[in-house]
Design an enzyme around this catalytic site. Structure first.
Site, PDB file in Angstrom:
ATOM      1  N   GLY A  18      51.000  45.856  37.858  1.00  0.00           N
ATOM      2  CA  GLY A  18      50.510  44.641  37.696  1.00  0.00           C
ATOM      3  C   GLY A  18      51.085  43.914  36.216  1.00  0.00           C
ATOM      4  O   GLY A  18      51.415  44.712  35.529  1.00  0.00           O
ATOM      5  N   SER A  24      51.717  44.513  30.893  1.00  0.00           N
ATOM      6  CA  SER A  24      52.082  45.061  32.011  1.00  0.00           C
ATOM      7  C   SER A  24      51.712  46.557  32.213  1.00  0.00           C
ATOM      8  O   SER A  24      51.317  47.311  31.259  1.00  0.00           O
ATOM      9  CB  SER A  24      53.814  45.083  32.292  1.00  0.00           C
ATOM     10  OG  SER A  24      54.019  43.676  32.186  1.00  0.00           O
ATOM     11  N   VAL A  25      51.178  46.923  33.415  1.00  0.00           N
ATOM     12  CA  VAL A  25      50.791  48.077  33.785  1.00  0.00           C
ATOM     13  C   VAL A  25      51.568  48.859  34.589  1.00  0.00           C
ATOM     14  O   VAL A  25      52.236  48.355  35.751  1.00  0.00           O
ATOM     15  CB  VAL A  25      49.688  48.079  34.389  1.00  0.00           C
ATOM     16  CG1 VAL A  25      48.878  49.394  34.756  1.00  0.00           C
ATOM     17  CG2 VAL A  25      48.387  47.564  33.268  1.00  0.00           C
ATOM     18  N   ASP A 141      32.918  42.509  31.347  1.00  0.00           N
ATOM     19  CA  ASP A 141      33.950  42.012  32.103  1.00  0.00           C
ATOM     20  C   ASP A 141      34.063  42.584  33.644  1.00  0.00           C
ATOM     21  O   ASP A 141      34.985  43.178  34.190  1.00  0.00           O
ATOM     22  CB  ASP A 141      35.297  42.041  31.529  1.00  0.00           C
ATOM     23  CG  ASP A 141      36.369  41.195  32.264  1.00  0.00           C
ATOM     24  OD1 ASP A 141      37.581  41.340  32.018  1.00  0.00           O
ATOM     25  OD2 ASP A 141      35.752  40.270  32.816  1.00  0.00           O
ATOM     26  N   ASN A 146      38.501  44.574  37.975  1.00  0.00           N
ATOM     27  CA  ASN A 146      38.559  45.627  37.144  1.00  0.00           C
ATOM     28  C   ASN A 146      38.026  46.895  37.649  1.00  0.00           C
ATOM     29  O   ASN A 146      37.422  47.849  37.012  1.00  0.00           O
ATOM     30  CB  ASN A 146      37.752  45.048  35.810  1.00  0.00           C
ATOM     31  CG  ASN A 146      38.413  44.099  34.945  1.00  0.00           C
ATOM     32  OD1 ASN A 146      39.711  44.083  35.031  1.00  0.00           O
ATOM     33  ND2 ASN A 146      37.833  43.428  34.359  1.00  0.00           N
TER      34      ASN A 146
END
Ligand SMILES: Cn1cc(CCO)c2c3c(c(-c4ccccc4Cl)cc21)C(=O)NC3=O
Length: 305
Positions: A18, A24-25, A141, A146
């Protein structure tokens, strides 16, 4: 040489998971232990900025919120080459937002979680929140993007993955631990991730999350009942997974929900819909705590008394 870096030395980058303003992941395999991890790479935040505070909050929160089944596990964090890295547990089933989007594409009744799955989702996230709140912290959040899924059943099982793993080096040695074996017949485990907004319940430094899931009092800077803000967001997250539809960012619909009006999920029992309405009450103190929710019979799997 200049391109020596812990990231490149210790990990093999498999694919990007992602992108966002945060950075960025990537899905990475640790060259030593052969396990997969999710590693977020972000620009080093400017010293003293809100970004730095968030970045530090995230690492502090993970350090405090050790190993809990329904909170994404943290392994390490480090800085190099003007970037920050955080190495977390890799959840192989995507995010709840991905699942909700897929369901919406299918449309019709399969475009949502069924009763047993929705109760399971709610229970897992309530257990995760109970743990976070028991440590004197709040997430702030909670939303489908998430929440991450760990699938241990069928073709995702570690043993099956090992036989099918594409790693020529056979490095994908994810030998399931005994509790994984226990999970074999379990299926999906839901985990709360992205602790970037986590703060202390008593000394809050609130960075607002996504307004679609936030209660009105937070947007009025009333931080006197922060754990109940997470309960509010949890209700809207579960409502969306149950096929409740897109949540408004503002306008009359947004206010209507904040006044406690939430349409019923027509495939769920009345007690479940009542529980969701309790969770979004305008007065935070009137919303149930995570401890109370865990014992709510509306969360009992269908068929059990
Ligand atoms: C976009 N994205 C996709 C995934 C995989 C879902 O199957 C993912 C993960 C994480 C994170 C993440 C979120 C926030 C902070 C740090 C990380 Cl590594 C982001 C992820 C994380 O902490 N663990 C993940 O699996």
């Amino acid at each position: 040489e200049i391109n020596t870096s812990r990231y490149n030395e210790e990990f093999h980058e498999v694919c990007k998971l992602g992108d966002g303003e945060f950075g960025s992941v990537y899905k990475c395999v640790n060259r030593l232990d052969g396990c997969s991890y999710a590693i977020k790479k972000s620009k080093m935040p400017v010293a003293g900025s809100a970004y730095e505070r968030n970045a530090l909050n995230e690492v502090y929160a993970h350090a405090v919120l050790g190993k809990q089944l329904h909170v994404v596990r943290y392994y390490s964090a480090w800085a190099e080459n003007d970037h920050m890295y955080i190495q977390n547990e890799f959840c192989n089933g995507g995010s709840l937002a991905d699942i909700v989007a897929e369901h919406r594409m299918q449309g019709g009744t399969e475009g949502r979680f069924h009763e047993a799955d929705l109760k399971r989702l709610m229970m897992h996230l309530t257990l995760g929140l109970r743990y976070i709140h028991s440590q004197g912290l709040v997430h702030l959040d909670i939303k489908p993007g998430n929440i991450f899924l760990q699938c241990t059943k069928g073709d995702n099982s570690p043993i099956r993955r090992l036989s099918e793993s594409g790693h020529e080096s056979g490095l994908d040695l994810e030998i399931p631990s005994d509790d994984d074996q226990m999970d074999e017949e379990v299926g999906v485990i839901y985990k709360i991730g992205d602790l970037g907004h986590v703060t202390s319940t008593v000394h809050p430094l609130v960075e607002e999350g996504d307004c679609r899931y936030l209660p009105a009092e937070i947007l009025r800077d009333d931080f006197s009942h922060l754990p109940k803000a997470d309960i509010f967001s949890l209700a809207l997250t579960v409502f969306e997974a149950g096929g409740g539809g897109d949540l408004p960012k503002n306008g009359p619909e947004w206010h209507s929900i904040r006044n406690g009006n939430l349409p019923d999920l027509d495939h769920m029992p009345p007690a479940f819909n009542l529980m969701l309405k309790d969770m979004i009450k305008r007065v935070p103190a009137e919303r149930p705590s995570a401890v109370m929710l865990v014992h709510n019979t509306a969360l009992c799997p269908p068929g059990l008394k």
